[in-house]
Design a protein around this motif. Structure first.
Motif, PDB file in Angstrom:
ATOM      1  N   GLU A  95      27.362  32.572   6.393  1.00 25.08           N
ATOM      2  CA  GLU A  95      27.866  31.214   6.569  1.00 25.08           C
ATOM      3  C   GLU A  95      26.726  30.250   6.291  1.00 25.08           C
ATOM      4  O   GLU A  95      25.627  30.435   6.814  1.00 25.08           O
ATOM      5  CB  GLU A  95      28.350  31.071   8.012  1.00 25.08           C
ATOM      6  CG  GLU A  95      28.990  29.752   8.327  1.00 25.08           C
ATOM      7  CD  GLU A  95      29.435  29.700   9.780  1.00 25.08           C
ATOM      8  OE1 GLU A  95      30.598  30.000  10.056  1.00 25.08           O
ATOM      9  OE2 GLU A  95      28.596  29.367  10.643  1.00 25.08           O
ATOM     10  N   LEU A  96      26.980  29.232   5.491  1.00 20.68           N
ATOM     11  CA  LEU A  96      25.929  28.255   5.195  1.00 20.68           C
ATOM     12  C   LEU A  96      25.543  27.518   6.475  1.00 20.68           C
ATOM     13  O   LEU A  96      26.373  27.321   7.357  1.00 20.68           O
ATOM     14  CB  LEU A  96      26.416  27.252   4.137  1.00 20.68           C
ATOM     15  CG  LEU A  96      26.747  27.839   2.762  1.00 20.68           C
ATOM     16  CD1 LEU A  96      27.242  26.746   1.819  1.00 20.68           C
ATOM     17  CD2 LEU A  96      25.526  28.520   2.162  1.00 20.68           C
ATOM     18  N   PRO A  97      24.274  27.098   6.597  1.00 20.76           N
ATOM     19  CA  PRO A  97      23.826  26.417   7.822  1.00 20.76           C
ATOM     20  C   PRO A  97      24.664  25.163   8.129  1.00 20.76           C
ATOM     21  O   PRO A  97      25.215  24.544   7.232  1.00 20.76           O
ATOM     22  CB  PRO A  97      22.385  26.023   7.494  1.00 20.76           C
ATOM     23  CG  PRO A  97      21.956  26.983   6.435  1.00 20.76           C
ATOM     24  CD  PRO A  97      23.178  27.314   5.647  1.00 20.76           C
ATOM     25  N   LEU A  98      24.708  24.825   9.410  1.00 23.95           N
ATOM     26  CA  LEU A  98      25.509  23.693   9.878  1.00 23.95           C
ATOM     27  C   LEU A  98      24.619  22.458  10.061  1.00 23.95           C
ATOM     28  O   LEU A  98      23.489  22.565  10.558  1.00 23.95           O
ATOM     29  CB  LEU A  98      26.170  24.078  11.208  1.00 23.95           C
ATOM     30  CG  LEU A  98      27.232  23.140  11.784  1.00 23.95           C
ATOM     31  CD1 LEU A  98      28.416  22.992  10.841  1.00 23.95           C
ATOM     32  CD2 LEU A  98      27.719  23.674  13.138  1.00 23.95           C
ATOM     33  N   MET A 117      22.181  19.137  -0.431  1.00 26.63           N
ATOM     34  CA  MET A 117      23.592  19.543  -0.509  1.00 26.63           C
ATOM     35  C   MET A 117      24.365  19.020   0.705  1.00 26.63           C
ATOM     36  O   MET A 117      25.526  18.633   0.592  1.00 26.63           O
ATOM     37  CB  MET A 117      23.703  21.072  -0.570  1.00 26.63           C
ATOM     38  CG  MET A 117      23.114  21.703  -1.806  1.00 26.63           C
ATOM     39  SD  MET A 117      24.099  21.399  -3.281  1.00 26.63           S
ATOM     40  CE  MET A 117      25.458  22.522  -3.024  1.00 26.63           C
ATOM     41  N   ALA A 163      23.622  24.560   2.150  1.00 26.38           N
ATOM     42  CA  ALA A 163      22.445  25.421   2.041  1.00 26.38           C
ATOM     43  C   ALA A 163      21.159  24.649   2.303  1.00 26.38           C
ATOM     44  O   ALA A 163      20.201  25.181   2.852  1.00 26.38           O
ATOM     45  CB  ALA A 163      22.408  26.071   0.659  1.00 26.38           C
ATOM     46  N   ASP A 164      21.103  23.364   1.891  1.00 26.42           N
ATOM     47  CA  ASP A 164      19.894  22.579   2.107  1.00 26.42           C
ATOM     48  C   ASP A 164      20.265  21.118   2.357  1.00 26.42           C
ATOM     49  O   ASP A 164      21.438  20.741   2.285  1.00 26.42           O
ATOM     50  CB  ASP A 164      18.918  22.724   0.924  1.00 26.42           C
ATOM     51  CG  ASP A 164      19.533  22.263  -0.389  1.00 26.42           C
ATOM     52  OD1 ASP A 164      20.126  21.169  -0.417  1.00 26.42           O
ATOM     53  OD2 ASP A 164      19.434  23.001  -1.391  1.00 26.42           O
ATOM     54  N   HIS A 217      28.754  22.219   6.415  1.00 24.87           N
ATOM     55  CA  HIS A 217      27.943  23.394   6.115  1.00 24.87           C
ATOM     56  C   HIS A 217      27.298  23.189   4.753  1.00 24.87           C
ATOM     57  O   HIS A 217      27.981  22.781   3.807  1.00 24.87           O
ATOM     58  CB  HIS A 217      28.804  24.653   6.069  1.00 24.87           C
ATOM     59  CG  HIS A 217      29.273  25.092   7.422  1.00 24.87           C
ATOM     60  ND1 HIS A 217      28.538  25.920   8.225  1.00 24.87           N
ATOM     61  CD2 HIS A 217      30.391  24.802   8.112  1.00 24.87           C
ATOM     62  CE1 HIS A 217      29.195  26.131   9.353  1.00 24.87           C
ATOM     63  NE2 HIS A 217      30.325  25.454   9.311  1.00 24.87           N
TER      64      HIS A 217
END
Lengths: 335, 105
Positions: free
Chosen positions: B15-18, B44, B40-41, B38
């Motif tokens: 799961e991509l970071p929140l 984004m 990735a960076d 959510h």
């Protein structure tokens, strides 16, 4: 996520294990807060059943927004004018946004987006039955805006006062944006109602097919709705399913009459004293058939969602690979 | 279905970071929590937050903060933590005596 962690198995709506027992003192304090109309926030103590029912309701609601894009997307490439096409695209984009508002709210209860997504894609989670019906003609797109978004607005206006803060706030945000959805649908219908006899016939046919499924959107009758009493007591719901259904009928029938349309209910009759319409019962056997996977489009909807998710996998992977390569992930820098 | 997404080949997380999203309206009001995304960076996250929470304009500034970087108060501790210390009566203007007839104090 800033919700308290929770046993994930609790979120299984089919979970038949005994309900966890709440501390009676904490429960009493919670109910006093509810009675004082206080808003419950993610880090606050809440009964297990409150958390569980909210996860069930909110995730179904979020899934519905997402799946609800599919019947309308069916008509993007066939919208009758550029104006209609732009409107439809904007509406569908809103639905995606609305899904994300509610997923965001649901995650504050301690369930991960990953799990919510998996429950939808595996077919374990429910979403609104209405989206398992097909949009056969352009008139259906008008009716979806007018009836389906109209019914959703009736529901969401009340949910905007729900006791759980993140849910109520997501509803406020959605209600602000959603009025155009209903009006563009009604406009499509109003244009067709003034059109050729073939267009009028097409519109009436769409009303006939969507009327009962739209009424079913409010859920089973209060007598058949096992969760209603508790949800009303904790002010997750503020009106019963039947009350909201009646409100929708009373609002919609005069609008239908203004376009020269009739709804397929022989029992429908205006009570001149109350100003409300007496009406027949939806076919609840059909409702339970569709909810259990046997509607006209259940398989197609799930297949479309799965394909969209799988087709997007490389984007998620590429974004992560880029973040890892440049050391940008917050998971690396956080303790 | 999603099993390939749950796998962690080349160290990918399931799961991509929140990120928590804060928006500021154009009328000079402060940033306010809007929801989460959510991503990735950070870049984004900012793009996602714009698309989700600033889709209809009415936003002049966006903040995104990794959710796990936020330290929040614990609501069970509220009574003591947010004690208004009403015993400090001298913090209110009514505490003070003024000579009669003096205006605009």
């Amino acid at each position: 996520m800033y919700g308290a962690s929770v046993d994930q198995s609790e979120t299984n709506s089919g979970d038949k294990r005994p309900t966890l027992v709440d501390d009676p003192k904490a429960l009493a304090a919670f109910e006093q807060r509810i009675d004082r109309e206080e808003t419950i926030e993610p880090k606050d103590w809440m009964p297990h059943a409150y958390r569980k029912q909210l996860i069930r309701m909110m995730s179904q609601h979020a899934h519905s927004e997402l799946v609800g894009m599919l019947p309308e997307a069916n008509w993007i490439s066939r919208a009758p004018s550029l104006r209609r096409k732009m409107i439809l695209l904007a509406k569908i984009q809103d639905e995606a946004g609305h899904g994300l508002y509610i997923y965001s709210g649901t995650e504050t209860l301690g369930i991960s987006r990953q799990q919510l997504t998996e429950e939808l894609l595996s077919g374990k989670a429910k979403y609104s039955n209405i989206f398992n019906y097909p949009t056969l003609t352009w008139a259906d797109i008008g009716i979806v805006g007018w009836f389906v978004d109209g019914a959703a607005i009736v529901n969401q206006t009340v949910l905007a006062k729900a006791s759980y803060g993140p849910y109520a706030r997501a509803m406020v945000r959605i209600c602000k944006e959603e009025n155009f959805h209903k009006k563009q649908g009604f406009e499509i219908c109003a244009v067709m109602a003034r059109g050729t006899s073939e267009q009028k016939r097409m519109l009436q046919d769409a009303v006939n097919r969507w009327w009962w499924p739209s009424l079913m959107m409010f859920g089973p009758s209060d007598k058949e709705s096992p969760n209603s009493a508790l949800l009303l007591r904790w002010r997750v719901k503020r009106k019963t399913n039947d009350e909201l259904r009646q409100r929708f009928i009373d609002m919609t029938i005069p609008q239908a009459e203004s376009l020269g349309l009739t709804v397929p209910d022989p029992m429908l009759k205006l009570d001149s004293v109350s100003g409300s319409y007496a009406h027949g019962e939806p076919n609840w056997d059909e409702f339970f058939q569709v909810i259990n996977g046997n509607g006209p489009c259940n398989r197609e909807r799930l297949a479309s969602r799965n394909k969209a998710h799988d087709d997007g996998a490389w984007v998620r992977e590429a974004a992560q690979a880029y973040a890892a390569k440049h050391d940008l992930s917050p998971l690396r820098t956080a303790a | 279905m999603t099993t390939e997404n749950s796998s962690t080949k080349s160290g990918l997380v399931a799961e991509l970071p929140l990120w928590e999203v804060f928006t500021q309206p154009p009328n000079g009001a402060p940033h306010e929590h809007a929801g989460s995304v959510h991503a990735a960076d950070a870049e984004m996250a900012l793009l996602g937050a714009r698309d989700v929470y600033a889709r209809r304009g009415n936003v002049v500034s966006l903040w995104v903060v990794p959710t796990n970087m936020i330290t929040a108060s614990v609501s069970q501790d509220n009574p003591a933590f947010f004690d208004p210390m009403d015993d400090k009566v001298y913090r209110h203007p009514q505490f003070y005596k003024s000579p009669k007839g003096v205006k605009n104090l």
